[in-house]
Design a protein around this motif. Structure first.
Motif, short mmCIF file in Angstrom:
data_model
loop_
_atom_site.label_atom_id
_atom_site.label_comp_id
_atom_site.label_asym_id
_atom_site.label_seq_id
_atom_site.Cartn_x
_atom_site.Cartn_y
_atom_site.Cartn_z
N MET A 1 86.06 7.83 99.08
CA MET A 1 85.38 6.86 98.22
C MET A 1 85.81 5.44 98.63
SD MET A 1 84.90 7.04 94.09
CE MET A 1 86.62 7.17 93.71
N LYS A 2 84.85 4.58 98.89
CA LYS A 2 85.15 3.22 99.37
C LYS A 2 85.15 2.20 98.24
CE LYS A 2 85.40 4.27 103.72
NZ LYS A 2 86.76 4.60 104.18
N GLN A 3 84.44 2.48 97.17
CA GLN A 3 84.47 1.58 96.02
C GLN A 3 84.21 2.37 94.74
OE1 GLN A 3 81.19 -1.00 97.46
NE2 GLN A 3 80.24 -0.61 95.46
N PHE A 4 84.73 1.84 93.66
CA PHE A 4 84.52 2.48 92.36
C PHE A 4 84.29 1.36 91.35
CE2 PHE A 4 86.27 4.16 88.29
CZ PHE A 4 85.33 5.16 88.08
N VAL A 7 79.36 4.34 87.44
CA VAL A 7 79.33 5.80 87.32
C VAL A 7 78.83 6.48 88.59
CG1 VAL A 7 77.01 5.92 86.29
CG2 VAL A 7 78.72 7.68 85.72
N HIS A 8 77.94 5.80 89.31
CA HIS A 8 77.33 6.44 90.48
C HIS A 8 78.34 6.61 91.62
CE1 HIS A 8 73.71 6.05 88.22
NE2 HIS A 8 73.89 4.75 88.12
N ASP A 9 79.38 5.78 91.63
CA ASP A 9 80.38 5.87 92.71
C ASP A 9 81.20 7.15 92.64
OD1 ASP A 9 79.65 3.42 93.82
OD2 ASP A 9 81.00 2.30 92.51
N ILE A 10 81.27 7.77 91.47
CA ILE A 10 82.11 8.97 91.32
C ILE A 10 81.35 10.25 91.69
CG2 ILE A 10 81.64 9.53 88.89
CD1 ILE A 10 85.18 9.38 90.22
N GLY A 11 80.03 10.15 91.79
CA GLY A 11 79.24 11.33 92.15
C GLY A 11 79.08 12.29 90.98
N ASP A 12 79.06 13.59 91.28
CA ASP A 12 78.80 14.63 90.28
C ASP A 12 79.86 14.58 89.16
OD1 ASP A 12 79.16 17.35 89.07
OD2 ASP A 12 77.45 17.80 90.37
N LEU A 13 79.42 14.33 87.93
CA LEU A 13 80.38 14.16 86.83
C LEU A 13 81.08 15.46 86.48
CD1 LEU A 13 78.91 11.70 84.18
CD2 LEU A 13 80.52 11.29 86.03
N ARG A 136 89.19 -3.59 102.37
CA ARG A 136 89.87 -2.44 101.76
C ARG A 136 88.95 -1.79 100.73
NH1 ARG A 136 93.31 -1.81 105.58
NH2 ARG A 136 94.65 -3.61 105.90
N PRO A 137 89.19 -0.50 100.44
CA PRO A 137 88.50 0.09 99.28
C PRO A 137 88.89 -0.67 98.02
CG PRO A 137 89.57 1.80 100.61
CD PRO A 137 90.08 0.47 101.11
N VAL A 138 87.91 -0.91 97.16
CA VAL A 138 88.13 -1.71 95.95
C VAL A 138 87.67 -0.91 94.73
CG1 VAL A 138 87.39 -3.78 94.69
CG2 VAL A 138 87.88 -3.91 97.15
N PHE A 139 88.49 -0.92 93.69
CA PHE A 139 88.04 -0.31 92.44
C PHE A 139 88.19 -1.29 91.28
CE2 PHE A 139 92.06 0.75 90.31
CZ PHE A 139 92.96 0.71 91.36
N SER A 140 87.33 -1.09 90.30
CA SER A 140 87.32 -1.96 89.13
C SER A 140 88.37 -1.53 88.12
CB SER A 140 85.94 -1.90 88.47
OG SER A 140 85.97 -2.51 87.20
#
Ligand code: CP
Length: 318
Positions: A1-4, A7-13, A136-140
């Motif tokens: 995963m490159k960014q978060f 909800v769509h960045d996490i894929g299948d819930l 870099r990968p970035v998450f919120s």
């Protein structure tokens, strides 16, 4: 995963929740994954839960952690291009971000809405520059319009406590003395809309959220009616979104404070709030201290949601 960031960045819930339960069962299972990897956490705004739970998540995975509070000890950052920098901000964010990227492997960013310009906020101008410039990968860790680590933890909590396959989940506005961003309610709605729960939003007129986040949720202006038969009550304040009222407080009506009166018409609902919460503005002492309050397990699940997100980012580094 490159960014978060949503909800769509996490894929299948369903898979994400299964992974959460796996981590919760053995939170150090992947402790080798983060060896010699560094997480940098950048805070433009204050935090208790996000700071502690994300740092704990990183240590669960064997990572090193650097924390920077932009407003305490760092140079003040200019965030607009084209500004003549003759004021009190000696550094531009477009140099600061790539420099930060030199010292770490993954970056988490907290940058709230400023309520000065809705377009600036809703274009996610700050976190998107981290995605663009850090390398870099970035998450919120809560951005202007969403708080996905919180919403992910909320989903895990509902999955743990639900008694029916399709619970009724009601998100209610409640009063607050200061104008608060829409990030938590937007994000909660975005995640609930990806489930098959019966999802209802209730608020006074004028507090309509961005329709892009409301999605297929039912909006009910009568709070008591909305609460009828609810399995989960998710309380939150937010300031107005619409037009010239953006960022304004339109009501402090304490009839909307969640109390035993409203909870009595629910299906013995669990009470949720992301915290911090203003008692006897958002919720009464009785409800938040009552047996159906799950605010502490909800906060505890922040460690789990952050561990899953960091694990996936570390796997993506390979
Ligand atoms: N819920 C939440 O994000 O809490 P903090 O603002 O304390 O991090």
């Amino acid at each position: 995963m490159k960014q978060f960031t949503n909800v769509h960045d996490i894929g299948d819930l369903r898979k994400a929740v299964e992974e959460s339960f796996e981590i919760k069962n053995d939170r150090f299972k992947y402790v080798e994954l983060g060896r010699n990897k560094t997480l940098m956490m950048i805070f433009f705004n204050s935090s208790l839960r996000t700071r502690l739970s994300t740092q704990k998540a990183a240590t669960n995975l064997g990572m090193n952690v650097i924390v920077l509070d932009i407003n305490q000890g760092a140079w003040k950052l200019e965030t607009e291009r084209g500004v003549i920098m003759d004021g009190d901000k000696p550094e531009h964010i477009r140099e600061a971000i790539p420099v930060m990227g030199c010292y770490c492997d993954i970056i988490g960013v907290r940058a709230f809405a400023r309520f000065e310009d809705r377009d600036f906020d809703y274009q996610e101008t700050i976190i998107n520059q981290f995605i663009e410039l850090s390398g870099r990968p970035v998450f919120s860790m809560e951005a202007a319009t969403r708080h996905p680590l919180q919403s992910f933890a909320d989903l895990i909590t509902i999955e743990e406590y639900k008694k029916t396959a399709r619970p009724k989940v009601v998100m209610t506005w409640a009063p607050h003395p200061r104008p608060l961003p829409q990030a938590v309610p937007n994000s909660f709605a975005e995640w609930m809309n990806e489930t098959d729960y019966d999802f209802v939003i209730t608020h006074p007129e004028g507090y309509e959220l961005d329709p892009a986040f409301v999605g297929k949720a039912k909006v009910e202006y009568d709070q008591m009616k909305a609460f009828e038969g609810a399995d989960f009550i998710y309380a939150k304040n937010w300031a107005a979104y619409s037009g010239e009222n953006y960022g304004k407080i339109l009501s402090k009506d304490r009839d909307w404070t969640v109390s035993d009166r409203q909870m009595a018409v629910t299906n013995n609902a669990y009470f949720m709030h992301c915290l911090p919460v203003r008692r006897n503005m958002i919720v009464t002492d009785e409800v938040i201290e009552g047996p159906q309050s799950i605010v502490i397990p909800e906060a505890a699940n922040r460690e789990i949601s952050a561990t899953v997100v960091l694990k996936r980012m570390l796997e993506g580094l390979k």
